[in-house]
Design a protein around this motif. Sequence first.
Motif, PDB file in Angstrom:
ATOM      1  N   LYS A 142       0.820  -1.216   0.000  1.00 40.20           N
ATOM      2  CA  LYS A 142       0.000   0.000   0.000  1.00 40.20           C
ATOM      3  C   LYS A 142       0.857   1.272   0.000  1.00 40.20           C
ATOM      4  O   LYS A 142       0.653   2.149  -0.819  1.00 40.20           O
ATOM      5  CB  LYS A 142      -0.905  -0.023   1.232  1.00 40.20           C
ATOM      6  CG  LYS A 142      -2.042   0.966   1.180  1.00 40.20           C
ATOM      7  CD  LYS A 142      -2.986   0.675   2.328  1.00 40.20           C
ATOM      8  CE  LYS A 142      -4.079   1.694   2.431  1.00 40.20           C
ATOM      9  NZ  LYS A 142      -4.926   1.427   3.604  1.00 40.20           N
ATOM     10  N   CYS A 143       1.820   1.361   0.934  1.00 44.01           N
ATOM     11  CA  CYS A 143       2.567   2.618   1.048  1.00 44.01           C
ATOM     12  C   CYS A 143       4.038   2.479   0.618  1.00 44.01           C
ATOM     13  O   CYS A 143       4.786   3.442   0.646  1.00 44.01           O
ATOM     14  CB  CYS A 143       2.490   3.160   2.476  1.00 44.01           C
ATOM     15  SG  CYS A 143       3.304   2.114   3.674  1.00 44.01           S
ATOM     16  N   ARG A 199       9.422  -3.321  -5.578  1.00 45.79           N
ATOM     17  CA  ARG A 199       8.646  -4.539  -5.285  1.00 45.79           C
ATOM     18  C   ARG A 199       8.059  -5.088  -6.573  1.00 45.79           C
ATOM     19  O   ARG A 199       7.464  -4.351  -7.355  1.00 45.79           O
ATOM     20  CB  ARG A 199       7.540  -4.150  -4.300  1.00 45.79           C
ATOM     21  CG  ARG A 199       6.517  -5.193  -4.008  1.00 45.79           C
ATOM     22  CD  ARG A 199       5.485  -4.605  -3.061  1.00 45.79           C
ATOM     23  NE  ARG A 199       4.319  -5.443  -2.976  1.00 45.79           N
ATOM     24  CZ  ARG A 199       3.290  -5.384  -3.803  1.00 45.79           C
ATOM     25  NH1 ARG A 199       3.281  -4.518  -4.794  1.00 45.79           N
ATOM     26  NH2 ARG A 199       2.252  -6.179  -3.644  1.00 45.79           N
ATOM     27  N   PRO A 258       5.281  -6.689  -8.622  1.00 43.41           N
ATOM     28  CA  PRO A 258       3.836  -6.803  -8.401  1.00 43.41           C
ATOM     29  C   PRO A 258       3.320  -8.240  -8.538  1.00 43.41           C
ATOM     30  O   PRO A 258       2.212  -8.539  -8.104  1.00 43.41           O
ATOM     31  CB  PRO A 258       3.239  -5.902  -9.484  1.00 43.41           C
ATOM     32  CG  PRO A 258       4.295  -5.747 -10.506  1.00 43.41           C
ATOM     33  CD  PRO A 258       5.605  -5.963  -9.853  1.00 43.41           C
ATOM     34  N   VAL A 290       4.613   8.526   0.217  1.00 44.03           N
ATOM     35  CA  VAL A 290       3.730   7.544   0.859  1.00 44.03           C
ATOM     36  C   VAL A 290       2.287   7.813   0.446  1.00 44.03           C
ATOM     37  O   VAL A 290       1.541   6.900   0.079  1.00 44.03           O
ATOM     38  CB  VAL A 290       3.887   7.597   2.400  1.00 44.03           C
ATOM     39  CG1 VAL A 290       2.852   6.724   3.087  1.00 44.03           C
ATOM     40  CG2 VAL A 290       5.280   7.160   2.795  1.00 44.03           C
ATOM     41  N   HIS A 301       1.744   6.708  -3.080  1.00 43.94           N
ATOM     42  CA  HIS A 301       1.662   5.247  -3.168  1.00 43.94           C
ATOM     43  C   HIS A 301       0.289   4.770  -2.714  1.00 43.94           C
ATOM     44  O   HIS A 301      -0.302   3.870  -3.323  1.00 43.94           O
ATOM     45  CB  HIS A 301       2.743   4.592  -2.304  1.00 43.94           C
ATOM     46  CG  HIS A 301       4.058   4.470  -3.006  1.00 43.94           C
ATOM     47  ND1 HIS A 301       4.195   3.740  -4.161  1.00 43.94           N
ATOM     48  CD2 HIS A 301       5.279   4.972  -2.732  1.00 43.94           C
ATOM     49  CE1 HIS A 301       5.461   3.810  -4.569  1.00 43.94           C
ATOM     50  NE2 HIS A 301       6.128   4.566  -3.719  1.00 43.94           N
ATOM     51  N   LYS A 302      -0.226   5.388  -1.648  1.00 47.53           N
ATOM     52  CA  LYS A 302      -1.555   5.009  -1.142  1.00 47.53           C
ATOM     53  C   LYS A 302      -2.623   5.332  -2.180  1.00 47.53           C
ATOM     54  O   LYS A 302      -3.561   4.571  -2.395  1.00 47.53           O
ATOM     55  CB  LYS A 302      -1.853   5.743   0.174  1.00 47.53           C
ATOM     56  CG  LYS A 302      -1.179   5.113   1.371  1.00 47.53           C
ATOM     57  CD  LYS A 302      -1.574   5.853   2.637  1.00 47.53           C
ATOM     58  CE  LYS A 302      -0.812   5.314   3.826  1.00 47.53           C
ATOM     59  NZ  LYS A 302      -0.991   6.164   5.011  1.00 47.53           N
ATOM     60  N   TYR A 318      -2.597   2.785  -4.803  1.00 52.21           N
ATOM     61  CA  TYR A 318      -3.178   1.540  -4.289  1.00 52.21           C
ATOM     62  C   TYR A 318      -4.713   1.624  -4.334  1.00 52.21           C
ATOM     63  O   TYR A 318      -5.380   0.690  -4.786  1.00 52.21           O
ATOM     64  CB  TYR A 318      -2.687   1.304  -2.857  1.00 52.21           C
ATOM     65  CG  TYR A 318      -3.229   0.065  -2.209  1.00 52.21           C
ATOM     66  CD1 TYR A 318      -2.741  -1.196  -2.557  1.00 52.21           C
ATOM     67  CD2 TYR A 318      -4.248   0.129  -1.255  1.00 52.21           C
ATOM     68  CE1 TYR A 318      -3.248  -2.340  -1.967  1.00 52.21           C
ATOM     69  CE2 TYR A 318      -4.758  -1.008  -0.664  1.00 52.21           C
ATOM     70  CZ  TYR A 318      -4.249  -2.232  -1.020  1.00 52.21           C
ATOM     71  OH  TYR A 318      -4.760  -3.376  -0.439  1.00 52.21           O
ATOM     72  N   GLU A 351      -5.999   1.253  -7.830  1.00 54.81           N
ATOM     73  CA  GLU A 351      -6.001  -0.151  -8.276  1.00 54.81           C
ATOM     74  C   GLU A 351      -7.164  -0.927  -7.666  1.00 54.81           C
ATOM     75  O   GLU A 351      -7.808  -1.710  -8.347  1.00 54.81           O
ATOM     76  CB  GLU A 351      -4.689  -0.818  -7.855  1.00 54.81           C
ATOM     77  CG  GLU A 351      -3.591  -0.695  -8.881  1.00 54.81           C
ATOM     78  CD  GLU A 351      -2.425  -1.615  -8.566  1.00 54.81           C
ATOM     79  OE1 GLU A 351      -2.075  -1.701  -7.385  1.00 54.81           O
ATOM     80  OE2 GLU A 351      -1.892  -2.224  -9.496  1.00 54.81           O
ATOM     81  N   ILE A 373      -2.800  -0.341 -14.224  1.00 58.97           N
ATOM     82  CA  ILE A 373      -1.827  -1.437 -14.192  1.00 58.97           C
ATOM     83  C   ILE A 373      -0.521  -1.042 -14.894  1.00 58.97           C
ATOM     84  O   ILE A 373       0.568  -1.394 -14.439  1.00 58.97           O
ATOM     85  CB  ILE A 373      -2.447  -2.718 -14.818  1.00 58.97           C
ATOM     86  CG1 ILE A 373      -3.480  -3.306 -13.868  1.00 58.97           C
ATOM     87  CG2 ILE A 373      -1.378  -3.768 -15.145  1.00 58.97           C
ATOM     88  CD1 ILE A 373      -4.331  -4.392 -14.452  1.00 58.97           C
ATOM     89  N   ILE A 376       5.324   2.445 -10.895  1.00 55.94           N
ATOM     90  CA  ILE A 376       5.419   3.039  -9.556  1.00 55.94           C
ATOM     91  C   ILE A 376       6.766   3.719  -9.307  1.00 55.94           C
ATOM     92  O   ILE A 376       6.898   4.511  -8.384  1.00 55.94           O
ATOM     93  CB  ILE A 376       5.133   2.016  -8.427  1.00 55.94           C
ATOM     94  CG1 ILE A 376       5.923   0.734  -8.655  1.00 55.94           C
ATOM     95  CG2 ILE A 376       3.659   1.738  -8.266  1.00 55.94           C
ATOM     96  CD1 ILE A 376       6.009  -0.132  -7.441  1.00 55.94           C
TER      97      ILE A 376
END
Lengths: 212, 209
Positions: A14-15, B22, B24, B140, B143-144, B147, B150, B198, B202
């Motif tokens: 998530k973050c 990361r 996915p 942050v 990114h949230k 998320y 998505e 998609i 990121i």
Amino acid sequence: MEDSKLDNFIICKKCHTLHRKIKLHHGTKALCQQCNTLLYRHHQNFIDRLLALSLVEFIALIIAFSFTIIKININGIYRGLDFSSIFYTIFHNHYYIVGIIVLFFIFIFPIVILLSLILALILMKLKRFKYLVKRLLILIAKLSHWSMIDIFLLSILVAMVKLFDYAQLEFSVAFIALILVILLDIFTLKRVSFSDMWEEYENIYRKSDSKR
Amino acid sequence: MICGKSMRIYTENQIVKDSLIRCPICEAINIDNGGEIVCRRCKEKIHDYKSISFHKTVAFLITAMILYIPANLYPILLTKKFGVVHENTILGGIMHLWEAGSYPVALIILFASVFVPILKFIFIIYLLVSTKYSLKSSKVDRHKLFYITEVIGSWSMVDVFVVAILSVLIHFSIVEIIPGRGATAFALMVFFTMLSAISFDIRLIKERY
């Protein structure tokens, strides 16, 4: 940085905060310090439990796809809703694009995901066909965005509320099976993170490779 | 720190580097070389070159935004009553439900079919703009935001499924419901917004593009 060192870390989905992994006690779970999102949890009998739940979910999904979901009665005339009638009606009205999208989102993708999961878990239990298991896990991860069986259930509820004033509604066996699918999905793919599954995959095949 | 049955683990501030990314697919951590990355664990391509991802996202987003116009202007549902055809657009259907007193359903449809697509457009545009210009938001938060984009992506399909369900159930000689042209545009719009989310890289959140 070496691969083994990178395996000691996890990034929150998530973050995207980076965390160092720690060994968890029985029944505990690791949460992100920044946003409290679940990072990973301690699983006992990971494959057996997941396989059992997935098989039940698969049976429920077959029932949901095979039988009537709801029946409506307007002045003595009955109409039933099942999956085949949805695709037939859409294609019959020449809405091919909508038909293909709906067909893939609520029928093909959920069944492919579940079959892939069951096959991957069986092969992991047998500790064989490493490459095939890897391809199946990748397929599950890629398709998981596109499976919309839960949204379909919500749509049935919305449609039922719309019809409530004009018709009598009867739930059939497929409706209960569909609810069971959604509930089991929470305990299988929604509860288990992909990192848990991939770690289990690595552990199993690393051990079997080292034995050879 | 242990709270109940959960355990919080500490962030690795000393090693938080923008060079780690990361995957996915398998959630493995990889080192970002700035270009095209193949995951060390699953060997799948994580991201294209940043410029390709950026342009893909923009292209899908523009397609989705264009499709949103016919999705709202054309009827999503046609009601044939005694041979007379009534056309219902998304907003018309919501207003009809609201007038009939079905407030919860009206709100669900309003949220899923109107707010969710618009929010997704705004979020993706914001994320794309923030890669070009430095905006006052933390990484942050972005990114949230990504998320959330998505996660809420697929919820817009509710209206298309409802139309499909109603067209099966209401199929009598005197009254019949059939999908309208708006349904095709709407389903495609949802498909392209999901593709747009998609294809977003990121890594673009981490730095100014």
